[in-house]
Design a protein around this motif. Structure first.
Motif, mmCIF file in Angstrom:
data_model
loop_
_atom_site.group_PDB
_atom_site.id
_atom_site.type_symbol
_atom_site.label_atom_id
_atom_site.label_comp_id
_atom_site.label_asym_id
_atom_site.label_seq_id
_atom_site.Cartn_x
_atom_site.Cartn_y
_atom_site.Cartn_z
ATOM 1 N N UNK A 179 0.819 -1.209 0.000
ATOM 2 C CA UNK A 179 0.000 0.000 0.000
ATOM 3 C C UNK A 179 0.857 1.266 0.000
ATOM 4 N N UNK A 180 1.799 1.351 0.914
ATOM 5 C CA UNK A 180 2.618 2.566 0.998
ATOM 6 C C UNK A 180 3.468 2.749 -0.260
ATOM 7 N N UNK A 181 3.894 1.653 -0.850
ATOM 8 C CA UNK A 181 4.642 1.740 -2.102
ATOM 9 C C UNK A 181 3.749 2.262 -3.231
ATOM 10 N N UNK A 182 2.511 1.767 -3.296
ATOM 11 C CA UNK A 182 1.579 2.205 -4.342
ATOM 12 C C UNK A 182 1.259 3.692 -4.210
ATOM 13 N N UNK A 183 1.031 4.135 -2.973
ATOM 14 C CA UNK A 183 0.745 5.554 -2.747
ATOM 15 C C UNK A 183 1.920 6.413 -3.193
ATOM 16 N N UNK A 184 3.124 6.016 -2.789
ATOM 17 C CA UNK A 184 4.310 6.813 -3.128
ATOM 18 C C UNK A 184 4.561 6.808 -4.630
ATOM 19 N N UNK A 185 4.346 5.672 -5.280
ATOM 20 C CA UNK A 185 4.525 5.602 -6.734
ATOM 21 C C UNK A 185 3.572 6.551 -7.452
ATOM 22 N N UNK A 186 2.320 6.561 -7.037
ATOM 23 C CA UNK A 186 1.344 7.430 -7.702
ATOM 24 C C UNK A 186 1.696 8.904 -7.500
ATOM 25 N N UNK A 187 2.155 9.243 -6.301
ATOM 26 C CA UNK A 187 2.531 10.631 -6.024
ATOM 27 C C UNK A 187 3.799 11.022 -6.781
ATOM 28 N N UNK A 188 4.770 10.128 -6.807
ATOM 29 C CA UNK A 188 6.054 10.460 -7.431
ATOM 30 C C UNK A 188 6.028 10.323 -8.944
ATOM 31 N N UNK A 302 17.356 15.408 -9.937
ATOM 32 C CA UNK A 302 15.954 14.973 -9.988
ATOM 33 C C UNK A 302 15.837 13.520 -9.538
ATOM 34 N N UNK A 303 16.698 12.673 -10.076
ATOM 35 C CA UNK A 303 16.639 11.251 -9.705
ATOM 36 C C UNK A 303 16.975 11.058 -8.234
ATOM 37 N N UNK A 304 17.930 11.830 -7.723
ATOM 38 C CA UNK A 304 18.321 11.705 -6.319
ATOM 39 C C UNK A 304 17.184 12.111 -5.388
ATOM 40 N N UNK A 305 16.477 13.188 -5.713
ATOM 41 C CA UNK A 305 15.367 13.634 -4.867
ATOM 42 C C UNK A 305 14.216 12.632 -4.884
ATOM 43 N N UNK A 306 13.917 12.078 -6.056
ATOM 44 C CA UNK A 306 12.857 11.070 -6.130
ATOM 45 C C UNK A 306 13.250 9.822 -5.332
ATOM 46 N N UNK A 307 14.503 9.460 -5.412
ATOM 47 C CA UNK A 307 14.980 8.303 -4.648
ATOM 48 C C UNK A 307 14.844 8.558 -3.152
ATOM 49 N N UNK A 308 15.091 9.787 -2.727
ATOM 50 C CA UNK A 308 14.892 10.155 -1.327
ATOM 51 C C UNK A 308 13.454 9.934 -0.884
ATOM 52 N N UNK A 309 12.517 10.320 -1.745
ATOM 53 C CA UNK A 309 11.094 10.170 -1.413
ATOM 54 C C UNK A 309 10.775 8.708 -1.126
ATOM 55 N N UNK A 310 11.340 7.807 -1.931
ATOM 56 C CA UNK A 310 11.077 6.380 -1.728
ATOM 57 C C UNK A 310 11.837 5.826 -0.523
ATOM 58 N N UNK A 311 13.106 6.187 -0.407
ATOM 59 C CA UNK A 311 13.911 5.647 0.686
ATOM 60 C C UNK A 311 13.362 6.068 2.044
ATOM 61 N N UNK A 312 12.889 7.321 2.136
ATOM 62 C CA UNK A 312 12.397 7.827 3.411
ATOM 63 C C UNK A 312 10.893 7.668 3.588
ATOM 64 N N UNK A 313 10.151 7.598 2.469
ATOM 65 C CA UNK A 313 8.702 7.662 2.573
ATOM 66 C C UNK A 313 7.968 6.349 2.475
ATOM 67 N N UNK A 314 8.601 5.319 1.936
ATOM 68 C CA UNK A 314 7.899 4.053 1.745
ATOM 69 C C UNK A 314 8.140 3.104 2.913
#
Length: 507
Positions: A179-188, A302-314
């Motif tokens: 679930x948390x992965x799906x939410x983050x994917x849709x947002x990112x 850009x790629x580094x910031x998106x990776x941060x969102x996943x590493x910290x947010x999922x």
């Protein structure tokens, strides 16, 4: 005369050495260093970390005090284990301790510090932090993705309801992670990369390996002459492979969005405005194109910031949900109280929306209590001092590594009544919050280096928990007693065994 000169030149190096030695000894003896446990040659105090470093360091702090100076291999390391000491680091002397130490695995995986979490303190980091705070993770931006979160939670609840038809326990650990992965994917990204979708299996595997590697202890960071070990044990090859494959995956995502934006751009060639609901990749590309922040960012940023969102947010978000549900199952009284609040707020509605969450005070207290006992990063992300400084009467040298033991602070008996007990009520009449102003509760850090994604994570946590207890009653499989629930942890704040539970529809 010549003989005298020869004698002077002969003894001068020795006299100079003695002078410098005396000067160094005098300087050293006048320094007041924090207490230190005994250390071993080469290893220093590394051998005392054990499988659960946050627990081991908490035990050492009880003996040596809330400020300890350890040596991890060749690196002097300050361990902070009290709210007032944490305030000194993250508030009083925040600028001095705002740097991040270089860690080789994180450098390789996170674009050599081009992300916001590991970037060295300086102008580049300030620019990236500004982009996150103003454009990616602002309250307005987080609220703009409310519909996506609510849709994903509704589908999640539907999957649980399907299991009820067969009276089978659900693997909450696995489902919450998805679930948390799906939410983050849709947002990112604007689309999901679930295991069954195109590219989903690849993404899931890469993300899991990335999180695993970011948690690995790398001996070469502390004992440089042992860095060769990583070539022997295969760690270096794993890091290289994941970095290359993740970069390729993200590069393809960015390229797809560039092409899409070109097709959908306005007639004058400008990218769609801020009012349009963009995913985070689109937002970053708009910033890059129009330079709306005055900050020049490249594709790697850009790629580094998106990776941060996943590493910290999922991973961290689902761990909080997992522990919250674990404690609810282990504490039926707390579960009942939260269910009563959720069902009262819902007032017959089919689901709880984000607009309803503001009135759920017990839910907010429960999440605070979960974060107190189970901070996602028990030792927070390390900092590094940039100059000599005095902390609570102790001299701390520039270049000292700093770990703040948020886990120990959250369980400090001088701060908390019955600290090992799960009691959300302790927060009902308390102003203590986790946003970095109250140093007895700092699961997301504080100061300049505090996590910018708090609102994003907490909104998801609240929405998921509210609907889980609103829609279902819960029981342990096989009629197991609440007190028998296995709460053991692996080497970090992660459940050792998946959380299984039986859902009973509340209608």
């Amino acid at each position: 005369m010549i003989m005298n000169n020869i004698i002077i030149f002969a003894i001068f190096p020795s006299l100079l050495f003695i002078h410098l030695l005396i000067k160094w000894l005098c300087k050293t003896t006048h320094k007041k260093l924090p207490p230190s446990p005994p250390k071993l040659p080469v290893l220093g105090n590394l051998h005392q970390l054990g499988l659960f470093p946050h627990r081991s360091l908490c035990s050492l702090a009880q003996r040596y005090g809330p400020l300890m100076l350890l040596r991890f291999g060749s690196r002097p390391t300050l361990i902070v284990s009290s709210p007032d000491a944490a305030s000194e680091i993250m508030k009083t002397h925040d600028i001095i301790f705002s740097n991040r130490p270089r860690m080789s695995i994180a450098d390789r995986l996170l674009y050599e510090g081009k992300d916001v979490s590991t970037a060295p303190y300086g102008e580049y980091w300030r620019q990236m932090k500004s982009i996150c705070v103003v454009h990616l993770l602002s309250n307005k931006r987080v609220r703009s993705f409310g519909a996506e979160r609510e849709e994903e939670v509704a589908m999640f609840i539907g999957k649980i309801r399907e299991s009820c038809s067969f009276s089978l326990p659900v693997n909450l650990s696995e489902m919450l992670a998805t679930l948390t992965n799906d939410v983050t994917c849709r947002v990112a990204f604007g689309k999901k990369y679930s295991a069954g979708s195109e590219g989903g299996r690849e993404f899931q595997g890469l993300l899991g390996e990335l999180m695993s590697l970011l948690g690995v202890f790398n001996v070469g960071d502390f004992i440089p002459w042992l860095a060769w070990v990583n070539r022997i044990n295969g760690l270096e090859a794993r890091v290289k492979k994941v970095a290359k494959e993740f970069d390729k995956f993200l590069d393809a995502i960015v390229e797809q969005h560039i092409c899409s934006l070109k097709r959908e751009s306005n007639g004058d060639g400008s990218v769609r405005g801020e009012d349009h609901k963009n995913n985070l990749v689109d937002v970053l590309l708009a910033i890059q194109k129009d330079n709306v922040t005055g900050v020049a960012i490249d594709r790697e940023s850009i790629k580094a910031l998106i990776l941060d969102v996943f590493a910290a947010g999922t991973d961290t978000t689902y761990r909080v949900l997992e522990w919250a549900m674990s404690e609810l199952l282990r504490n039926p009284r707390v579960m009942k109280k939260l269910q009563n609040e959720a069902r009262g707020i819902a007032r017959g509605k089919t689901s709880i929306a984000e607009a309803d969450l503001q009135e759920m005070h017990y839910l907010k207290a429960l999440i605070k209590e979960t974060l107190r006992l189970y901070p996602p990063f028990p030792l927070l992300v390390p900092r590094e001092s940039t100059q000599d400084v005095n902390i609570k009467g102790y001299d701390i040298a520039a270049g000292t590594l700093v770990f703040t033991n948020a886990w120990a602070i959250g369980r400090d008996p001088s701060m908390w009544d019955e600290p090992e007990e799960f009691r959300p009520e302790r927060f009902l009449n308390s102003s203590i919050d986790f946003k970095g102003h109250d140093f007895q509760l700092i699961p997301f850090g504080a100061g300049r280096r505090g996590c910018p994604g708090i609102q994003f994570a907490i909104t998801t946590n609240e929405l998921v928990l509210a609907n889980l207890v609103h829609k279902f009653d819960w029981a342990l499989p096989g009629g197991a007693r609440a007190e028998d629930l296995d709460m053991s942890q692996s080497t970090t704040i992660v459940r050792k065994v998946p959380l299984l539970a039986v859902a009973i529809p509340n209608s």
